[in-house]
Design an enzyme around this catalytic site. Structure first.
Site, PDB file in Angstrom:
ATOM      1  N   ARG A   1     -22.970 -22.246  14.103  1.00 56.20           N
ATOM      2  CA  ARG A   1     -21.659 -22.079  14.728  1.00 56.20           C
ATOM      3  C   ARG A   1     -20.939 -20.932  14.037  1.00 56.20           C
ATOM      4  NH1 ARG A   1     -16.469 -26.113  15.412  1.00 56.20           N
ATOM      5  NH2 ARG A   1     -15.363 -24.734  16.847  1.00 56.20           N
ATOM      6  N   HIS A   2     -20.315 -20.093  14.827  1.00 59.27           N
ATOM      7  CA  HIS A   2     -19.599 -18.912  14.324  1.00 59.27           C
ATOM      8  C   HIS A   2     -18.546 -19.294  13.289  1.00 59.27           C
ATOM      9  CE1 HIS A   2     -16.051 -20.045  16.607  1.00 59.27           C
ATOM     10  NE2 HIS A   2     -16.857 -20.275  17.628  1.00 59.27           N
TER      11      HIS A   2
ATOM     12  N   ARG B   1     -16.600 -13.294  17.819  1.00 60.27           N
ATOM     13  CA  ARG B   1     -16.683 -14.274  16.732  1.00 60.27           C
ATOM     14  C   ARG B   1     -18.130 -14.652  16.432  1.00 60.27           C
ATOM     15  NH1 ARG B   1     -14.192 -16.648  21.185  1.00 60.27           N
ATOM     16  NH2 ARG B   1     -15.017 -18.647  21.933  1.00 60.27           N
TER      17      ARG B   1
ATOM     18  N   GLU C   1     -19.346 -19.912  24.823  1.00 56.72           N
ATOM     19  CA  GLU C   1     -18.707 -21.218  24.801  1.00 56.72           C
ATOM     20  C   GLU C   1     -18.438 -21.682  26.232  1.00 56.72           C
ATOM     21  OE1 GLU C   1     -18.100 -24.162  23.922  1.00 56.72           O
ATOM     22  OE2 GLU C   1     -17.042 -23.779  22.035  1.00 56.72           O
TER      23      GLU C   1
END
Length: 191
Positions: free
Chosen positions: A8-9, A53, A76
């Site tokens: 996850r960023h 991101r 996302e």
């Protein structure tokens, strides 16, 4: 054995639903990024969503790994009219709809957004594409909360509601095995 390392960023510090908005990550915790990079396999290829991101997080952990082009299908969830709104704001717009989206995910959509089932189909297609192209390699996918949950649901045969029960921290790693069958090796590991 093929492995996917879903990262996850870095954090955005946003307090709203951030889907397709291109908000940068806070990558100031260089020690955490170094630990993350050291934890990931050196021989892996790295791919990310095309949102900054994820792109910037992937660049921060890439090291000498081969970088693949960014893939917009790894984005996302598209929150549509709820984008950048807090839950209470979206709830004021349509309480039944937002509750259905989060509590019984499936075909419910945010206005002008996408459903859980649509997100799953989109991300599954992207992951299948990269895994087929790099069948003999480990793959690091730098993506988002919702995208990672789709692959956990896939590996554990979960519905959307059960998938949403998982916690996925920023800069965490979820490792999935894809052969002989999909399975979760670890979820939300913080190196």
């Amino acid at each position: 054995m093929s492995r996917i390392f879903l990262v996850r960023h870095g954090p955005t510090h946003a307090k709203s639903m951030v889907g397709w908005s291109d908000i940068p990550a806070d990558l100031s915790d260089t020690a955490a990024l170094a630990r993350l990079s050291d934890f990931l396999p050196e021989n892996a290829v790295v791919i990310s969503s095309d949102l900054c991101r994820a792109v910037d997080t992937a660049s921060a952990i890439q090291g000498r790994r081969t970088r693949l082009p960014h893939d917009p299908d790894l984005r996302e969830i598209h929150f549509g009219d709820w984008e950048l709104k807090r839950f209470a704001e979206a709830e004021a717009m349509d309480p039944a709809r937002i509750r259905a989206f989060w509590e019984t995910p499936g075909d419910s959509t945010p206005p002008n957004g996408e459903s859980w089932n649509q997100v799953c189909a989109r991300v599954d297609t992207a992951v299948d594409r990269v895994m087929a192209a790099h069948a003999d390699r480990d793959v690091i996918v730098v993506a988002h909360f919702g995208a990672i949950l789709t692959q956990i649901a896939r590996a554990e045969n979960l519905d959307g509601s059960a998938a949403f029960s998982h916690k996925i921290d920023n800069l965490s790693v979820t490792t999935l095995l894809t052969q002989p069958t999909w399975s979760a090796q670890q979820i939300n590991h913080n190196p």
